[in-house]
Design a protein around this motif. Structure first.
Motif, PDB file in Angstrom:
ATOM      1  N   THR A 287      51.883  59.098  90.726  1.00 44.55           N
ATOM      2  CA  THR A 287      52.977  59.539  89.801  1.00 44.55           C
ATOM      3  C   THR A 287      54.375  59.779  90.331  1.00 44.55           C
ATOM      4  O   THR A 287      55.266  59.786  89.967  1.00 44.55           O
ATOM      5  CB  THR A 287      52.280  61.010  89.345  1.00 44.55           C
ATOM      6  OG1 THR A 287      51.053  60.698  88.401  1.00 44.55           O
ATOM      7  CG2 THR A 287      53.411  61.456  88.379  1.00 44.55           C
ATOM      8  N   GLN A 319      44.763  62.169  87.720  1.00 42.35           N
ATOM      9  CA  GLN A 319      46.055  62.935  87.229  1.00 42.35           C
ATOM     10  C   GLN A 319      47.138  62.563  88.445  1.00 42.35           C
ATOM     11  O   GLN A 319      48.141  62.752  88.115  1.00 42.35           O
ATOM     12  CB  GLN A 319      45.670  64.321  87.176  1.00 42.35           C
ATOM     13  CG  GLN A 319      45.090  64.774  88.635  1.00 42.35           C
ATOM     14  CD  GLN A 319      43.933  64.913  88.523  1.00 42.35           C
ATOM     15  OE1 GLN A 319      43.107  64.082  88.093  1.00 42.35           O
ATOM     16  NE2 GLN A 319      43.239  65.860  89.245  1.00 42.35           N
ATOM     17  N   ASN A 324      53.533  60.462  83.138  1.00 43.93           N
ATOM     18  CA  ASN A 324      53.254  61.790  82.206  1.00 43.93           C
ATOM     19  C   ASN A 324      54.457  61.818  81.379  1.00 43.93           C
ATOM     20  O   ASN A 324      55.496  60.895  81.188  1.00 43.93           O
ATOM     21  CB  ASN A 324      53.057  62.850  83.157  1.00 43.93           C
ATOM     22  CG  ASN A 324      53.981  62.803  84.078  1.00 43.93           C
ATOM     23  OD1 ASN A 324      55.176  62.626  84.006  1.00 43.93           O
ATOM     24  ND2 ASN A 324      53.537  63.384  85.455  1.00 43.93           N
ATOM     25  N   ASP A 325      54.422  62.963  80.561  1.00 39.44           N
ATOM     26  CA  ASP A 325      55.839  63.177  79.768  1.00 39.44           C
ATOM     27  C   ASP A 325      57.003  63.376  80.467  1.00 39.44           C
ATOM     28  O   ASP A 325      58.119  62.704  80.027  1.00 39.44           O
ATOM     29  CB  ASP A 325      55.483  64.468  79.007  1.00 39.44           C
ATOM     30  CG  ASP A 325      54.373  64.468  77.995  1.00 39.44           C
ATOM     31  OD1 ASP A 325      54.205  63.248  77.504  1.00 39.44           O
ATOM     32  OD2 ASP A 325      53.984  65.278  77.338  1.00 39.44           O
ATOM     33  N   CYS A 346      49.265  55.634  80.509  1.00 41.72           N
ATOM     34  CA  CYS A 346      49.751  56.799  80.545  1.00 41.72           C
ATOM     35  C   CYS A 346      49.072  57.871  80.306  1.00 41.72           C
ATOM     36  O   CYS A 346      48.731  58.601  79.182  1.00 41.72           O
ATOM     37  CB  CYS A 346      50.924  56.507  79.361  1.00 41.72           C
ATOM     38  SG  CYS A 346      51.982  55.350  79.634  1.00 41.72           S
ATOM     39  N   GLY A 348      48.840  61.244  81.218  1.00 41.24           N
ATOM     40  CA  GLY A 348      49.355  62.375  81.055  1.00 41.24           C
ATOM     41  C   GLY A 348      50.424  62.479  79.999  1.00 41.24           C
ATOM     42  O   GLY A 348      51.130  63.631  79.797  1.00 41.24           O
ATOM     43  N   THR A 349      50.474  61.582  78.966  1.00 44.44           N
ATOM     44  CA  THR A 349      51.713  61.330  77.989  1.00 44.44           C
ATOM     45  C   THR A 349      50.932  62.063  76.715  1.00 44.44           C
ATOM     46  O   THR A 349      50.015  62.011  76.269  1.00 44.44           O
ATOM     47  CB  THR A 349      52.071  59.994  77.757  1.00 44.44           C
ATOM     48  OG1 THR A 349      51.195  59.174  77.393  1.00 44.44           O
ATOM     49  CG2 THR A 349      52.763  59.426  79.151  1.00 44.44           C
TER      50      THR A 349
END
Length: 544
Positions: A287, A319, A324-325, A346, A348-349
Motif C-alpha cells: 500500500t 491490509q 484503499n480509499d 482493492c 480497503g476500498t
C-alpha cells in the motif's frame, strides 16, 4: 461525401483504415471514388506464404497496386513434400529477389510460422531461418517488424548467420518478439543495439533483460515499452526511467516478478512527466508503494490507462498489500484524463473511494474495481468480513461429513486452487470495447448471465446467495453513486457492487453502456437498465 475532392478523399481513406474487410467491400458499391479508395485500402497489406509471394506481386503489378502495399504478412513455415530441397531453396531466393526488385514501399513486416509452440524439425529450422534472412536483406527500409509468431529457434539457432541481415535494419521504430522465450533475448539485444537511434516502441515481453534496458537508455526517440513477464530487475528499470523517463509514454510491467518497491515507488510524475499508460498488474508492491505513486502532491496530467493489482506476498498481512480509499481518492483527484482504470484486490476500498473516482473522472470509458484478491492463500478478511467456512471447503462424495482432512491433502488442495484463475482474472480478460461507444454491427441483443454458486475461495458468487451478498462480504452499494457519475460514455463498468433501483437511476443518465458486471442486481434495476440500454450485456452473478 462522394470523395471527389482531395479533402473528402483524405477523410474517406482515414475512415476506411478502421473498417474490417467485409465493411470495406460494401463501401466499394457506393460510387467510383469510394471503389478506388476502398480497393487501395484493401491492398495495403499482402498476406501469403513465401512460396506464393511471386504470384501475389504479379497480381498487384497487373492491377496497378504495386505502390499501394505498405505491409507484408509472410508465412515462412516449411511445406513438407511439396518440392525437392534444391527447388525449395530456389523458390525462397526467387521470392526475396523479386520482392527486392519490385521496389514496393513496404515498411511493416510480420512473419508467421505455425510451429511456434511445438518441436521443430531440422528442415523447418533450416528453411525458416533461410526465409527470414532473405526477407531481411530484401527489405532494408523496414520500420516495423513483428516476430511474435516465430519460434524462438528461428531467431536464435546454433549458427547466428542470419543475425548479420537482422543487424542491417537501421530504421526500426516498432519491434515485437511477443511469443518467444529467453533463447531469443540475444537477438533482441542485438536488434535494439542496431536500431537504438530510431526505435520508438519495443514489445519484447519475456525477452527483455536488464542489458536490453541499458541499451534503450541510449535510444533518443524511445517511448513505449512492454516488458510483461520478463526478468528485469530494479536496477535496470531505474536506469531506463532516469535516462529516458521524460520521453516515455507507455510502460507495461505486468508479471515482472523481480520488481520491488525500490523501483516501483520511484515511478512518479517527476521522472515520467508525459506517461500515458501504466500497467502494474501482479507486481509485488504494498500500500505504501501506491501512496508514493498517487498522493496529494503527485499529478498525472497525461495518464489515460492505469491497471493495478498487487501480487500479495504470502508472509505479508493483507491490509499492507492492497489499495484503499485514500488511493482511489488521489487517483480521482490527480489523474483527470483517465480513460481506462482497472484495479484488483482493492481490499480497503469502500463507497467513499469509488464515489471519488466516479464523481471526478469525466473521460472514463472502462472502470473495473474489484475487492477480491486473486491469491487464495490470503483468505482472512478484516474484522467483521470473514466468509463462512462452508464456502471455502467441501467434502468429497462418499465420505462422512465429520471426516478430518489430512494436512497433506489440504496443502495439495491449496496448491491446486492457487493454480486456477480467479474470477477477477477472468473478468480482466474481457476485451476492451471501441472507445467511440457506437453500437457494433452484428452486436448481440441484451442478455443477462446468472452464474451458478461457486465454492472456490475469493469467488464473487458465494454459495450462500439466498439473501443477496453473503453476510460480512464487502461490496459497493448505491452510496458509491451519491456524487453522481461524471463520465457519461462508459463502455465497460465492472464493479463489485449490488445494483439496486438507485444505482439504475444513476446509470440511466449515461449516454450509452455496453457491458455491466457486478455481484447482484435487483429485478427492478435490471428492468430499468434494459429499457435504457437494450443492447447492454449484463454479467451479474445473482438476480434478486
Amino acid at each position: 461525401m462522394d470523395g471527389t475532392s482531395p479533402a473528402a478523399a483524405a477523410v474517406i481513406e482515414r475512415v476506411l483504415s478502421y473498417l474490417d474487410s467485409k465493411t470495406a467491400a460494401t463501401c466499394k458499391t457506393l460510387n467510383r471514388p469510394w471503389y478506388a479508395l476502398a480497393t487501395i485500402q484493401s491492398a495495403r497489406n499482402i498476406d501469403c506464404h513465401i512460396l506464393q509471394l511471386p504470384l501475389r506481386i504479379a497480381h498487384y503489378r497487373r492491377k496497378g497496386l504495386l505502390r499501394s502495399a505498405r505491409g507484408l504478412t509472410i508465412d515462412v513455415s516449411f511445406v513438407e513434400g511439396y518440392l525437392s530441397p534444391a527447388a525449395y531453396e530456389r523458390r525462397i531466393r526467387d521470392a526475396a529477389g523479386l520482392l527486392q526488385d519490385s521496389h514496393m514501399p513496404v515498411c511493416h513486416l510480420k512473419l508467421h510460422a505455425p510451429g511456434a509452440h511445438s518441436a521443430l524439425t531440422n528442415d523447418e529450422i533450416h528453411y525458416g531461418t533461410m526465409a527470414l534472412g532473405h526477407l531481411m536483406r530484401a527489405l532494408p527500409g523496414l520500420t516495423s517488424l513483428d516476430l511474435s509468431d516465430c519460434p524462438a529457434l528461428l531467431l536464435a539457432p546454433p549458427s547466428d548467420v542470419h543475425l548479420a541481415s537482422l543487424r542491417q535494419l537501421r530504421q526500426l521504430s516498432w519491434l515485437s518478439l511477443g511469443s518467444n522465450d529467453m533463447t531469443s533475448a540475444t537477438v533482441l539485444r542485438r536488434m535494439v543495439a542496431a536500431n537504438a537511434r530510431t526505435l520508438v516502441k519495443l514489445n519484447g515481453k519475456g525477452d527483455v533483460t536488464d542489458q536490453t534496458l541499458r541499451l534503450l537508455c541510449a535510444a533518443p526517440n524511445f517511448q513505449q515499452l512492454d516488458a510483461s513477464g520478463s526478468s528485469i530487475s530494479d536496477d535496470g528499470l531505474l536506469a531506463l526511467v532516469r535516462s529516458r523517463g521524460s520521453s516515455l509514454r507507455e510502460l507495461t510491467l505486468s508479471d515482472c516478478a523481480r520488481l520491488t518497491r525500490q523501483s516501483i515507488a520511484q515511478l512518479t510524475p517527476k521522472l515520467l512527466p508525459r506517461l500515458g499508460s501504466l500497467d502494474l498488474y501482479n507486481v509485488l508492491v504494498t500500500t505504501d508503494t501506491y501512496q508514493c505513486l498517487f498522493n496529494a502532491q503527485t499529478s498525472w496530467p497525461y495518464l489515460r490507462d492505469l491497471k493495478l493489482k498487487a501480487a500479495i506476498p504470502r508472509a505479508s498481512p493483507r491490509q499492507d498489500s492492497l489499495a484503499n480509499d485514500d488511493i482511489l481518492e488521489a487517483i480521482g483527484r490527480n489523474c483527470p484524463r483517465l480513460v481506462s482504470l482497472k484495479l484488483f484486490g482493492c481490499h480497503g476500498t469502500t463507497d467513499s473511494g469509488l464515489s471519488a473516482v466516479l464523481g471526478n473522472l469525466g473521460y472514463l470509458r472502462e472502470l473495473v474495481v474489484m475487492h477480491q484478491p486473486t491469491d487464495p492463500l490470503d483468505q482472512e478478511d478484516d474484522a467483521g468480513s470473514a466468509v463462512a467456512q462452508s464456502t471455502v471447503t467441501h467434502t468429497p462424495s462418499g465420505s462422512s461429513s465429520g471426516a478430518n482432512v489430512s494436512t497433506a491433502a489440504a496443502a495439495a488442495e491449496n496448491d491446486l486452487l492457487s493454480s486456477l484463475p480467479s474470477i477477477s482474472d477472468i473478468w480482466a480478460s474481457i476485451p476492451a470495447l471501441p472507445s467511440n461507444g457506437l453500437p457494433q454491427h452484428g452486436a448481440n441483443t441484451h442478455h443477462s448471465v446468472q452464474s451458478p454458486p461457486s465454492t472456490a475461495p475469493n469467488s464473487p458468487c458465494p454459495a450462500d446467495t439466498a439473501g443477496g451478498a453473503t453476510s460480512g462480504q464487502r461490496v459497493f452499494t448505491s452510496g458509491a453513486l451519491r456524487n453522481g457519475v461524471r463520465s457519461q460514455r462508459f463502455n465497460l463498468l465492472n464493479l463489485d457492487m449490488t445494483y439496486d433501483s438507485v444505482c439504475a437511476e444513476h446509470l440511466a443518465k449515461l449516454s450509452h453502456l455496453h457491458t455491466l458486471c457486478g455481484r447482484m442486481i435487483t429485478r427492478h434495476a435490471k428492468s430499468l437498465i434494459e429499457n435504457q440500454f437494450p443492447k447492454c450485456k449484463m454479467m451479474v452473478w445473482n438476480i434478486d
